[in-house]
Design a protein around this motif. Structure first.
Motif, PDB file in Angstrom:
ATOM      1  N   THR A 258      -7.366  24.895  13.866  1.00  0.00           N
ATOM      2  CA  THR A 258      -6.444  25.375  12.835  1.00  0.00           C
ATOM      3  C   THR A 258      -5.027  25.494  13.381  1.00  0.00           C
ATOM      4  O   THR A 258      -4.072  25.005  12.772  1.00  0.00           O
ATOM      5  CB  THR A 258      -6.929  26.731  12.285  1.00  0.00           C
ATOM      6  N   GLU A 259      -4.892  26.126  14.553  1.00  0.00           N
ATOM      7  CA  GLU A 259      -3.570  26.233  15.179  1.00  0.00           C
ATOM      8  C   GLU A 259      -2.958  24.850  15.362  1.00  0.00           C
ATOM      9  O   GLU A 259      -1.777  24.629  15.094  1.00  0.00           O
ATOM     10  CB  GLU A 259      -3.671  26.921  16.548  1.00  0.00           C
ATOM     11  N   GLU A 260      -3.788  23.937  15.824  1.00  0.00           N
ATOM     12  CA  GLU A 260      -3.310  22.586  16.116  1.00  0.00           C
ATOM     13  C   GLU A 260      -2.723  21.916  14.881  1.00  0.00           C
ATOM     14  O   GLU A 260      -1.602  21.399  14.917  1.00  0.00           O
ATOM     15  CB  GLU A 260      -4.483  21.766  16.661  1.00  0.00           C
TER      16      GLU A 260
ATOM     17  N   VAL B 216       1.763  20.162  11.462  1.00  0.00           N
ATOM     18  CA  VAL B 216       2.400  20.017  10.149  1.00  0.00           C
ATOM     19  C   VAL B 216       3.776  20.685  10.143  1.00  0.00           C
ATOM     20  O   VAL B 216       4.736  20.144   9.591  1.00  0.00           O
ATOM     21  CB  VAL B 216       1.498  20.600   9.038  1.00  0.00           C
ATOM     22  N   GLN B 217       3.883  21.841  10.785  1.00  0.00           N
ATOM     23  CA  GLN B 217       5.172  22.531  10.791  1.00  0.00           C
ATOM     24  C   GLN B 217       6.212  21.768  11.595  1.00  0.00           C
ATOM     25  O   GLN B 217       7.362  21.660  11.192  1.00  0.00           O
ATOM     26  CB  GLN B 217       5.017  23.955  11.338  1.00  0.00           C
TER      27      GLN B 217
ATOM     28  N   TYR C  46      -2.207  13.864   4.340  1.00  0.00           N
ATOM     29  CA  TYR C  46      -3.504  14.508   4.113  1.00  0.00           C
ATOM     30  C   TYR C  46      -4.459  13.570   3.377  1.00  0.00           C
ATOM     31  O   TYR C  46      -5.620  13.418   3.758  1.00  0.00           O
ATOM     32  CB  TYR C  46      -3.337  15.814   3.317  1.00  0.00           C
ATOM     33  N   LEU C  47      -3.948  12.944   2.338  1.00  0.00           N
ATOM     34  CA  LEU C  47      -4.788  12.090   1.493  1.00  0.00           C
ATOM     35  C   LEU C  47      -4.709  10.627   1.911  1.00  0.00           C
ATOM     36  O   LEU C  47      -4.562   9.741   1.073  1.00  0.00           O
ATOM     37  CB  LEU C  47      -4.382  12.272   0.023  1.00  0.00           C
ATOM     38  N   SER C  48      -4.804  10.387   3.224  1.00  0.00           N
ATOM     39  CA  SER C  48      -4.698   9.025   3.748  1.00  0.00           C
ATOM     40  C   SER C  48      -6.029   8.546   4.314  1.00  0.00           C
ATOM     41  O   SER C  48      -6.886   9.352   4.695  1.00  0.00           O
ATOM     42  CB  SER C  48      -3.657   8.990   4.865  1.00  0.00           C
ATOM     43  N   SER C  49      -6.176   7.220   4.389  1.00  0.00           N
ATOM     44  CA  SER C  49      -7.359   6.646   5.035  1.00  0.00           C
ATOM     45  C   SER C  49      -7.417   7.063   6.493  1.00  0.00           C
ATOM     46  O   SER C  49      -8.496   7.280   7.047  1.00  0.00           O
ATOM     47  CB  SER C  49      -7.312   5.119   4.968  1.00  0.00           C
TER      48      SER C  49
ATOM     49  N   GLU D 220      -1.577  29.039   3.413  1.00  0.00           N
ATOM     50  CA  GLU D 220      -0.147  29.333   3.605  1.00  0.00           C
ATOM     51  C   GLU D 220       0.650  28.040   3.727  1.00  0.00           C
ATOM     52  O   GLU D 220       1.750  27.912   3.195  1.00  0.00           O
ATOM     53  CB  GLU D 220       0.063  30.162   4.879  1.00  0.00           C
ATOM     54  N   LEU D 221       0.077  27.087   4.461  1.00  0.00           N
ATOM     55  CA  LEU D 221       0.731  25.784   4.616  1.00  0.00           C
ATOM     56  C   LEU D 221       0.913  25.107   3.269  1.00  0.00           C
ATOM     57  O   LEU D 221       1.984  24.576   2.956  1.00  0.00           O
ATOM     58  CB  LEU D 221      -0.114  24.864   5.479  1.00  0.00           C
TER      59      LEU D 221
END
Lengths: 209, 209
Positions: free
Chosen positions: A66-68, A73-74, A97-100, A139-140
């Motif tokens: 999760t941290e990773e 992303v940030q 996120y929605l990628s192959s 939160e993201l």
DNA sequence: TGTACATCAGTGAACGCGCGTTCACTGATGTAC
DNA sequence: TGTACATCAGTGAACGCGCGTTCACTGATGTAC
């Protein structure tokens, strides 16, 4: 054979990192303690100098994964246009996120999508770690997700469920076309949907839960 | 100890039914052939008179679970107001899918939600069976899902992904409130969303893919 | 319809294997003087 | 700074256990005459 404190701490970190990768890739049940230690060139026995049980490692692996992804992303978001979290950025985030690529690389992907199926059959400690992970990821979505998800908690939950659902289902199908259709449909659905009337959402910081 | 053809066929059906229930409840990896046979008061050895391997059973169990829920949903739909598949009915269908009961009873629930996490780590045959299952369930969404899902295949995929995602995530969390929030958020999201301009959808039969 | 025999559904033990965990042991590290 | 000793990270073998699958065996069922 004793190692220095630094070396031991590094071994521990390596175990968690490897576990977080392998668990997302092959599932919690299908990856053994020996698999993880073997990947590091170590033997099983030493594992229990670092962790009380496999479940304790699962908990830490979920946290690490999760941290990773949160950090990734940030950094991505800051990295290419610090001024404002723009719609363009939103779309990058969604596209990633929605990628192959995400579907094909669970080992470095979202832990919610990678583990949600397994966690349902695990014990309380694992479910609690997964719940904390979900809260971080929500939160993201609230800060970087599609516009629609900034409106309300309901919108964030809806966006999150559809994104996770699309990736998990895309991974479970043998039909590449169906997998891509799922990703595209959720992406365009999220970008199209606009919440009810108007009520412009504040772009600034959103209170943590 | 030989049994009659009828008895043998019934045993086979029992194995598939039990497997379909246990797999959805506890996952494909966590349920052993001995667990399934034991539940029927039989011993493991006999299993291989009926199936070539555990994977062959997994494939049939996915098919059986799919038939079961498709029939159930269709009977429900016909059962209480045959005249027209009304919006009220849609809401019943959605309410059932996105209910705590469904979250708490995977063994009689949607196979897509129950198995998608596991299937990602399984072989081709299992993924193919799961893909067929998804296609059958998507037809259901197209015919009985929320209005929004009748508009286009993209809308069906979007609705399906969000519904499956909500249930899978709700099952993986230890936080009952978060679980219920997810269900409610997706439900209200699906009922609210209306596709772009107008373009009224045909209510009649929809072509099979 | 009755008899002899082949079939095969289900048993129960065994196969090799991998699991999570434990443990006596090793030798380098850390510490006390 | 140097020495003696306790600590403990990692080894490798073993623990009991359950896995998927195989197999010789059983006896009732199905079939051929």
């Amino acid at each position: 054979m004793r190692r220095s404190r630094e070396e031991a701490a590094e071994t521990r970190r390596h175990i968690v990192e490897t576990a977080s990768r392998l668990f997302r890739q092959r599932g919690l049940t299908s990856v053994s303690v020996a698999d993880i230690m073997g990947e590091l060139g170590l033997t099983v026995g030493g594992f229990y100098r670092h962790f009380e049980s496999k479940e304790a490692l699962v908990v830490e692996a979920i946290e690490a994964a999760t941290e990773e992804v949160v950090n990734y992303v940030q950094v991505q978001a800051k990295g290419d246009g610090a001024a404002q979290p723009s719609t363009l950025l939103d779309n990058d985030y969604l596209d990633n996120y929605l990628s192959s690529f995400h579907v094909d690389h669970p080992e470095i992907g979202c832990p919610a999508a990678g583990l949600c199926g397994d966690v349902g059959h695990e014990g309380l400690a694992t479910k609690e770690a997964f719940t904390k992970s979900m809260q971080r990821l929500l939160e993201l979505v609230a800060r970087l997700g599609p516009d629609v998800a900034r409106e309300s908690r309901d919108q964030q939950l809806y966006a999150f469920a559809s994104m996770v659902g699309a990736v998990v289902l895309a991974r479970a199908t043998s039909d590449k076309t169906l997998a891509n259709d799922l990703l595209r449909a959720v992406r365009s659905g999220l970008l199209r949907d606009t919440p009810r009337p108007a009520k412009k959402a504040p772009r600034g910081a959103r209170a943590r839960r």
